[in-house]
Design a protein around this motif. Structure first.
Motif, PDB file in Angstrom:
ATOM      1  N   PRO A 102       0.781  -1.237   0.000  1.00 35.81           N
ATOM      2  CA  PRO A 102       0.000   0.000   0.000  1.00 35.81           C
ATOM      3  C   PRO A 102       0.818   1.296   0.000  1.00 35.81           C
ATOM      4  O   PRO A 102       0.506   2.244   0.728  1.00 35.81           O
ATOM      5  N   PHE A 103       1.865   1.345  -0.808  1.00 35.26           N
ATOM      6  CA  PHE A 103       2.662   2.563  -0.910  1.00 35.26           C
ATOM      7  C   PHE A 103       2.574   3.124  -2.317  1.00 35.26           C
ATOM      8  O   PHE A 103       2.623   2.381  -3.304  1.00 35.26           O
ATOM      9  N   TRP A 104       2.479   4.438  -2.388  1.00 32.95           N
ATOM     10  CA  TRP A 104       2.272   5.137  -3.648  1.00 32.95           C
ATOM     11  C   TRP A 104       3.211   6.338  -3.722  1.00 32.95           C
ATOM     12  O   TRP A 104       3.515   6.963  -2.709  1.00 32.95           O
ATOM     13  N   SER A 105       3.633   6.660  -4.930  1.00 30.82           N
ATOM     14  CA  SER A 105       4.348   7.903  -5.183  1.00 30.82           C
ATOM     15  C   SER A 105       3.306   8.890  -5.696  1.00 30.82           C
ATOM     16  O   SER A 105       2.112   8.583  -5.730  1.00 30.82           O
TER      17      SER A 105
ATOM     18  N   ASP B  37       6.900  -3.297  -5.299  1.00 36.64           N
ATOM     19  CA  ASP B  37       6.913  -4.112  -4.084  1.00 36.64           C
ATOM     20  C   ASP B  37       8.257  -3.941  -3.368  1.00 36.64           C
ATOM     21  O   ASP B  37       9.310  -4.077  -3.978  1.00 36.64           O
ATOM     22  N   GLY B  38       8.197  -3.604  -2.083  1.00 34.18           N
ATOM     23  CA  GLY B  38       9.412  -3.438  -1.299  1.00 34.18           C
ATOM     24  C   GLY B  38       9.980  -2.031  -1.292  1.00 34.18           C
ATOM     25  O   GLY B  38      11.012  -1.783  -0.683  1.00 34.18           O
ATOM     26  N   ASP B  39       9.318  -1.095  -1.964  1.00 34.11           N
ATOM     27  CA  ASP B  39       9.738   0.305  -1.967  1.00 34.11           C
ATOM     28  C   ASP B  39       8.641   1.126  -1.316  1.00 34.11           C
ATOM     29  O   ASP B  39       7.526   1.170  -1.839  1.00 34.11           O
ATOM     30  N   PRO B  40       8.910   1.693  -0.162  1.00 34.30           N
ATOM     31  CA  PRO B  40      10.194   1.846   0.509  1.00 34.30           C
ATOM     32  C   PRO B  40      10.647   0.549   1.182  1.00 34.30           C
ATOM     33  O   PRO B  40       9.832  -0.297   1.553  1.00 34.30           O
ATOM     34  N   ALA B  41      11.955   0.445   1.347  1.00 28.45           N
ATOM     35  CA  ALA B  41      12.526  -0.719   2.025  1.00 28.45           C
ATOM     36  C   ALA B  41      12.248  -0.590   3.522  1.00 28.45           C
ATOM     37  O   ALA B  41      12.556   0.435   4.132  1.00 28.45           O
TER      38      ALA B  41
ATOM     39  N   TRP C 256       9.978  -7.155   9.885  1.00 26.42           N
ATOM     40  CA  TRP C 256       8.832  -7.151  10.810  1.00 26.42           C
ATOM     41  C   TRP C 256       7.819  -6.067  10.447  1.00 26.42           C
ATOM     42  O   TRP C 256       6.616  -6.286  10.521  1.00 26.42           O
ATOM     43  N   LEU C 257       8.306  -4.897  10.002  1.00 26.83           N
ATOM     44  CA  LEU C 257       7.406  -3.807   9.630  1.00 26.83           C
ATOM     45  C   LEU C 257       6.781  -4.066   8.260  1.00 26.83           C
ATOM     46  O   LEU C 257       5.593  -3.792   8.055  1.00 26.83           O
ATOM     47  N   ASP C 258       7.542  -4.621   7.350  1.00 29.84           N
ATOM     48  CA  ASP C 258       7.023  -5.029   6.054  1.00 29.84           C
ATOM     49  C   ASP C 258       5.838  -5.974   6.258  1.00 29.84           C
ATOM     50  O   ASP C 258       4.781  -5.811   5.642  1.00 29.84           O
ATOM     51  N   ALA C 259       5.990  -6.940   7.145  1.00 27.39           N
ATOM     52  CA  ALA C 259       4.923  -7.910   7.423  1.00 27.39           C
ATOM     53  C   ALA C 259       3.686  -7.223   8.018  1.00 27.39           C
ATOM     54  O   ALA C 259       2.550  -7.569   7.667  1.00 27.39           O
TER      55      ALA C 259
ATOM     56  N   ARG D 194       1.873  -5.310   5.213  1.00 36.28           N
ATOM     57  CA  ARG D 194       1.152  -6.250   4.339  1.00 36.28           C
ATOM     58  C   ARG D 194      -0.091  -6.823   5.031  1.00 36.28           C
ATOM     59  O   ARG D 194      -1.138  -7.004   4.398  1.00 36.28           O
ATOM     60  N   ALA D 195       0.002  -7.088   6.325  1.00 32.87           N
ATOM     61  CA  ALA D 195      -1.158  -7.589   7.073  1.00 32.87           C
ATOM     62  C   ALA D 195      -2.266  -6.541   7.127  1.00 32.87           C
ATOM     63  O   ALA D 195      -3.455  -6.880   7.024  1.00 32.87           O
ATOM     64  N   TRP D 196      -1.896  -5.284   7.272  1.00 28.18           N
ATOM     65  CA  TRP D 196      -2.873  -4.190   7.281  1.00 28.18           C
ATOM     66  C   TRP D 196      -3.584  -4.093   5.929  1.00 28.18           C
ATOM     67  O   TRP D 196      -4.808  -3.976   5.865  1.00 28.18           O
ATOM     68  N   ALA D 197      -2.827  -4.187   4.840  1.00 26.71           N
ATOM     69  CA  ALA D 197      -3.419  -4.148   3.500  1.00 26.71           C
ATOM     70  C   ALA D 197      -4.311  -5.373   3.271  1.00 26.71           C
ATOM     71  O   ALA D 197      -5.392  -5.266   2.680  1.00 26.71           O
ATOM     72  N   GLU D 198      -3.876  -6.520   3.749  1.00 22.90           N
ATOM     73  CA  GLU D 198      -4.671  -7.735   3.597  1.00 22.90           C
ATOM     74  C   GLU D 198      -5.986  -7.625   4.369  1.00 22.90           C
ATOM     75  O   GLU D 198      -7.044  -8.048   3.892  1.00 22.90           O
ATOM     76  N   ASP D 199      -5.927  -7.045   5.568  1.00 25.93           N
ATOM     77  CA  ASP D 199      -7.130  -6.836   6.360  1.00 25.93           C
ATOM     78  C   ASP D 199      -8.137  -5.984   5.582  1.00 25.93           C
ATOM     79  O   ASP D 199      -9.328  -6.299   5.544  1.00 25.93           O
ATOM     80  N   PHE D 200      -7.656  -4.930   4.958  1.00 24.57           N
ATOM     81  CA  PHE D 200      -8.522  -4.087   4.136  1.00 24.57           C
ATOM     82  C   PHE D 200      -9.130  -4.907   2.996  1.00 24.57           C
ATOM     83  O   PHE D 200     -10.340  -4.868   2.768  1.00 24.57           O
TER      84      PHE D 200
END
Length: 98
Positions: free
Chosen positions: A14-17, A24-28, A32-35, A38-44
């Motif tokens: 869920p990151f946009w310029s 995928d993976g930008d920003p790095a 643990w934070l990446d996960a 992704r869990a927050w986006a999956e919940d949505f």
């Protein structure tokens, strides 16, 4: 770079310029934070209906609370690299009756 943290239907990252979704993976982020992001986006993607919004007031409040906490954590990481991030939270609709 300026990032926007924002959900979109079927987006796993869920990151946009200013122009488009970030690769995928930008920003790095740390694993643990990446996960968590992704869990927050999956919940949505699993619980937000484009027709009726969130099923319950509690689900809506929990998701927005998590968004604000993620923003705080992500900011610490990206700002250390000289980048910025803002939250674009639009998924506020709820089923009728709340």
């Amino acid at each position: 770079m300026h990032y926007r943290l924002s959900n979109e239907y079927e987006a796993e990252w869920p990151f946009w310029s200013l122009e488009s979704q970030c690769p995928d993976g930008d920003p790095a982020l740390p694993a643990w934070l990446d996960a968590e992001v992704r869990a927050w986006a999956e919940d949505f993607n699993e619980k937000f209906s484009d027709e009726s919004g969130w099923a319950t007031e509690r689900a809506a409040e929990d998701h927005q609370r998590r968004a604000k906490e993620l923003l705080r954590r992500v900011r610490r990481v990206v700002e250390s690299n000289g980048d910025t991030v803002e939250l674009h939270y639009w998924e506020t609709s709820r089923r009728k009756g709340f």
